[in-house]
Scaffold this active site. Structure first.
Site, PDB file in Angstrom:
ATOM      1  N   GLU A  14       0.819  -1.221   0.000  1.00 27.01           N
ATOM      2  CA  GLU A  14       0.000   0.000   0.000  1.00 27.01           C
ATOM      3  C   GLU A  14       0.852   1.271   0.000  1.00 27.01           C
ATOM      4  OE1 GLU A  14      -2.870  -0.560   3.137  1.00 27.01           O
ATOM      5  OE2 GLU A  14      -3.592  -2.422   2.246  1.00 27.01           O
ATOM      6  N   ASN A  24       2.251  -4.974  -3.236  1.00 28.21           N
ATOM      7  CA  ASN A  24       0.833  -5.280  -3.039  1.00 28.21           C
ATOM      8  C   ASN A  24       0.071  -3.982  -2.820  1.00 28.21           C
ATOM      9  OD1 ASN A  24      -1.107  -7.465  -2.488  1.00 28.21           O
ATOM     10  ND2 ASN A  24      -1.102  -6.776  -0.351  1.00 28.21           N
ATOM     11  N   HIS A  44     -10.081  -5.856  -3.178  1.00 25.88           N
ATOM     12  CA  HIS A  44     -11.204  -5.596  -2.265  1.00 25.88           C
ATOM     13  C   HIS A  44     -12.216  -4.790  -3.081  1.00 25.88           C
ATOM     14  CE1 HIS A  44      -9.097  -6.987   1.305  1.00 25.88           C
ATOM     15  NE2 HIS A  44      -8.067  -6.214   0.998  1.00 25.88           N
ATOM     16  N   GLU A  77      -6.100 -10.400  -1.982  1.00 29.85           N
ATOM     17  CA  GLU A  77      -6.909 -10.213  -0.755  1.00 29.85           C
ATOM     18  C   GLU A  77      -8.386 -10.096  -1.121  1.00 29.85           C
ATOM     19  OE1 GLU A  77      -5.509  -6.990   1.708  1.00 29.85           O
ATOM     20  OE2 GLU A  77      -3.404  -7.525   1.419  1.00 29.85           O
ATOM     21  N   ASP A 125     -12.188  -9.795  -1.580  1.00 26.43           N
ATOM     22  CA  ASP A 125     -13.551  -9.870  -1.077  1.00 26.43           C
ATOM     23  C   ASP A 125     -14.393  -8.971  -1.973  1.00 26.43           C
ATOM     24  OD1 ASP A 125     -12.747  -7.373   0.089  1.00 26.43           O
ATOM     25  OD2 ASP A 125     -12.494  -8.290   2.055  1.00 26.43           O
TER      26      ASP A 125
HETATM   27  O1  G3I Z   1      -5.674  -8.284  18.508  1.00 24.02           O
HETATM   28  C1  G3I Z   1      -6.374  -7.150  19.011  1.00 24.02           C
HETATM   29  C2  G3I Z   1      -7.201  -7.546  20.225  1.00 24.02           C
HETATM   30  O2  G3I Z   1      -6.335  -7.962  21.259  1.00 24.02           O
HETATM   31  C3  G3I Z   1      -8.039  -6.349  20.654  1.00 24.02           C
HETATM   32  O3  G3I Z   1      -8.874  -6.738  21.673  1.00 24.02           O
HETATM   33  C4  G3I Z   1      -8.865  -5.830  19.516  1.00 24.02           C
HETATM   34  C5  G3I Z   1      -9.637  -4.580  19.902  1.00 24.02           C
HETATM   35  O4  G3I Z   1      -9.971  -3.793  18.792  1.00 24.02           O
HETATM   36  O5  G3I Z   1      -8.012  -5.495  18.411  1.00 24.02           O
HETATM   37  C6  G3I Z   1      -7.286  -6.622  17.941  1.00 24.02           C
HETATM   38  O6  G3I Z   1      -6.490  -6.207  16.842  1.00 24.02           O
HETATM   39  C7  G3I Z   1      -7.167  -5.973  15.619  1.00 24.02           C
HETATM   40  C8  G3I Z   1      -6.525  -6.867  14.564  1.00 24.02           C
HETATM   41  O7  G3I Z   1      -7.100  -6.592  13.304  1.00 24.02           O
HETATM   42  C9  G3I Z   1      -6.693  -8.348  14.851  1.00 24.02           C
HETATM   43  O8  G3I Z   1      -8.031  -8.702  14.836  1.00 24.02           O
HETATM   44  C10 G3I Z   1      -7.014  -4.521  15.228  1.00 24.02           C
HETATM   45  O9  G3I Z   1      -7.728  -3.701  16.153  1.00 24.02           O
HETATM   46  C11 G3I Z   1      -7.533  -4.292  13.848  1.00 24.02           C
HETATM   47  O10 G3I Z   1      -7.220  -2.981  13.440  1.00 24.02           O
HETATM   48  C12 G3I Z   1      -6.883  -5.261  12.888  1.00 24.02           C
HETATM   49  O11 G3I Z   1      -7.452  -5.062  11.619  1.00 24.02           O
HETATM   50  C13 G3I Z   1      -6.734  -5.623  10.552  1.00 24.02           C
HETATM   51  C14 G3I Z   1      -6.476  -4.554   9.513  1.00 24.02           C
HETATM   52  O12 G3I Z   1      -5.783  -5.125   8.416  1.00 24.02           O
HETATM   53  C15 G3I Z   1      -5.639  -3.418  10.064  1.00 24.02           C
HETATM   54  O13 G3I Z   1      -5.186  -2.577   9.045  1.00 24.02           O
HETATM   55  C16 G3I Z   1      -7.570  -6.713   9.933  1.00 24.02           C
HETATM   56  O14 G3I Z   1      -7.735  -7.785  10.845  1.00 24.02           O
HETATM   57  C17 G3I Z   1      -6.907  -7.224   8.659  1.00 24.02           C
HETATM   58  O15 G3I Z   1      -7.795  -8.077   7.989  1.00 24.02           O
HETATM   59  C18 G3I Z   1      -6.587  -6.059   7.743  1.00 24.02           C
HETATM   60  O16 G3I Z   1      -5.878  -6.554   6.643  1.00 24.02           O
HETATM   61  C19 G3I Z   1      -5.562  -5.600   5.626  1.00 24.02           C
HETATM   62  C20 G3I Z   1      -4.281  -6.041   4.955  1.00 24.02           C
HETATM   63  O17 G3I Z   1      -3.269  -6.234   5.914  1.00 24.02           O
HETATM   64  C21 G3I Z   1      -3.829  -5.024   3.915  1.00 24.02           C
HETATM   65  N1  G3I Z   1      -4.880  -4.732   2.969  1.00 24.02           N
HETATM   66  C22 G3I Z   1      -6.176  -4.391   3.551  1.00 24.02           C
HETATM   67  C23 G3I Z   1      -6.597  -5.500   4.505  1.00 24.02           C
HETATM   68  C24 G3I Z   1      -8.013  -5.390   4.951  1.00 24.02           C
HETATM   69  O18 G3I Z   1      -8.908  -5.196   3.926  1.00 24.02           O
END
Ligand code: G3I
Length: 512
Positions: free
Chosen positions: A157, A217, A257, A288, A290
């Site tokens: 990104e 990516n 996406h 990725e 969806d």
């Molecule tokens: O692990 C913590 C947990 O301990 C806590 O309780 C909770 C509270 O909000 O947060 C948890 O972490 C979260 C993490 O995902 C794991 O679930 C983060 O807040 C959350 O921001 C994070 O989001 C991820 C996101 O990237 C962040 O940018 C998504 O899961 C993940 O699917 C998403 O992936 C991105 C790719 O890396 C790059 N391209 C876009 C893509 C999503 O469309």
């Protein structure tokens, strides 16, 4: 060579696309020649038969049996991001989750995509780090898993939102320096976190004798155009990066996406854009995927299953599109659950297949290079055969001489009964412009074209798309690329270029 390295080479020296197929149980790289071959019943088997991987993003707590049954590639959704595994000096920590994923993949015959080394988001302790520290982290992470990771997203990104075609300005991209201020980062003297991170990753891979492939990516880069036919500047910028740094980059991830954001829709030129990148010699992945299940939205409103079919088909029809990865197993467990964009419903290991799943499986089973009826490109039966298509500027309407400087109407093409003609439309701003050139075949089909035009003094071309280019100032020549040289009689194709300075009064000359 030391004996442990020799052992590693022996195990992993198979070229990766072949390795994909070996890993998924001895399937062959090409479609079966037997017309009676039974359809495969899992995504991974159908994909393997067509010569690509079909993967999923997962976390260690979601490694249910379905992961190994349906998919043959695994991306760490969060467990290999710097905020999880990097220390502030570029060391590694908390690699347990990543190890679990890699081990699970290995025991289920799945390839692994490492995601991701250099990213402005989820940077954790690396936020604000120097290139030297990033390089340390790149080395540690790649060496930690070696060939157990088939693909690494080295840079994620890097480009701005909203189709500007610019790089992000936040760290780490703030480390970029355009030394001569010419709008690109490709000259000697410029510093470029993308280039420098790839150079480091390439060094590590070479020094270790690894087969790991290095990817860039991004999202909103999938089509040649975005909503309304506007050129996809973000994709064009990515294309220029890959073209300029081709010697370091093995693969490009189109995140895919898809949703109703004007820059995130599925366009009919998706396959052509995959082909454009593939023509640079890189593998292309839909990394990725969806697809928003928003049936009320006309832009992607063919229905989610049909949209999935269309996206999978675009990849299957390009030989170097070597993998598709969905961003999660089921809608309810997706980080964008409200879009219901995945292939399964249900949760906690108890999943139900959606219509989209069956569409994808069916399309994979149809194999590569199937010509699908293209309803959107069938010429209307009422089209007058001898007059230009209505989208071409009517030649009788002379452009007003007082046309506003920001949007110059296309130039009138010289009469051209056979061969080709070209018109140019300009979008200008102080100090720069984007030109869109429309090439129209005459009364006979053409199979290859070139367009020459002369830029005014002071104007310079910085990048071009959908055409090969020679020269960047004065007289510049553009010629077709592999996928747009053939134009039917009276039909058109477009290419574009961006430049600095003022580009007025250009008269394109087309030769077929
Ligand atoms: O692990 C913590 C947990 O301990 C806590 O309780 C909770 C509270 O909000 O947060 C948890 O972490 C979260 C993490 O995902 C794991 O679930 C983060 O807040 C959350 O921001 C994070 O989001 C991820 C996101 O990237 C962040 O940018 C998504 O899961 C993940 O699917 C998403 O992936 C991105 C790719 O890396 C790059 N391209 C876009 C893509 C999503 O469309």
């Amino acid at each position: 060579m030391d004996s442990s390295l020799r052992r590693r080479r022996k195990v992993f020296s198979v070229a990766l696309p072949t390795a994909v197929l070996m890993l998924v149980g001895g399937a062959v790289a090409v479609q079966s020649s037997s017309p009676a071959a039974a359809a495969e019943t899992t995504l991974r088997a159908a994909a393997a038969r067509a010569g690509l991987f079909f993967g999923v993003a997962a976390s260690p707590n979601r490694l249910y049996p379905i992961v190994g049954q349906e998919f043959n590639q695994l991306t760490a959704e969060n467990d290999m991001k710097p905020d999880r595994i990097a220390t502030s000096n570029g060391g590694l920590q908390n690699t347990g989750g990543a190890d679990t994923l890699v081990n699970h993949a290995q025991s289920n015959g799945m390839l692994v995509r490492g995601h991701t080394l250099v990213w402005h988001s989820q940077a954790g302790a690396l936020q604000g780090a120097s290139q030297a520290t990033l390089n340390t982290f790149i080395g540690n992470a790649i060496n930690r898993w070696g060939n157990r990771i088939a693909y690494w997203d080295v840079v994620n990104e890097a480009l701005e939102d909203n189709n500007t075609g610019r790089r992000r300005t936040q760290w780490p991209h703030s480390m970029n320096r355009d030394a001569n201020g010419d709008g690109d980062f490709f000259d000697a003297g410029d510093t470029d976190v993308i280039r420098d991170s790839f150079i480091r990753a390439r060094q590590v891979v070479q020094a270790g004798g690894l087969t790991t492939k290095l990817c860039i990516n991004d999202y909103d880069v999938e089509g040649l155009t975005v909503q309304g036919g506007t050129p996809n500047r973000k994709s064009n910028a990515l294309y220029e990066i890959v073209r300029n740094y081709r010697q370091y980059i093995d693969c490009v991830g189109f995140q895919a996406h898809f949703n109703d954001n004007p820059n995130s829709i599925i366009t009919d030129d998706l396959q052509a854009n995959i082909q454009r990148f593939a023509d640079l010699g890189v593998e292309v992945h839909l990394s990725e995927v969806d697809i928003d299940d928003d049936l009320s939205n006309n832009d992607i409103g063919a229905g989610q299953a049909e949209n999935y079919r269309k996206v999978v088909r675009a990849c299957l029809n390009v030989a170097k599109c070597t993998g598709i990865t969905v961003w999660g197993i089921s809608d309810s467990e997706s980080w964008r659950s409200s879009e219901r964009g995945l292939l399964f419903t249900g949760g906690n290991g108890n999943y139900q297949k959606k219509a989209a799943y069956h569409a994808v499986l069916d399309e994979l089973n149809r194999g590569r290079n199937v010509v699908t009826p293209p309803p959107t490109t069938v010429p209307p039966t009422t089209a007058p055969p001898t007059t230009p298509p209505p989208t071409t500027a009517p030649p009788t309407t002379a452009p007003p001489t007082t046309a506003p400087p920001t949007t110059v109407p296309p130039t009138t093409p010289p009469p051209n009964p056979s061969g080709c003609s070209a018109t140019v439309s300009l979008n200008s701003w102080p100090g720069g412009f984007v030109a869109t050139v429309r090439v129209t075949a005459g009364s006979s089909p053409i199979n290859g074209w070139s367009v020459q035009l002369t830029l005014p003094s002071g104007a310079t071309v910085t990048n071009a798309w959908n055409a090969n280019r020679s020269g960047n100032s004065g007289t510049v020549r553009f010629s077709n690329v592999s996928y747009n040289g053939a134009v039917s009689a009276g039909q058109s194709t477009e290419f574009g270029f961006q430049g600095t300075g003022a580009a007025t009064g250009m008269t394109p000359v087309c030769t077929a």
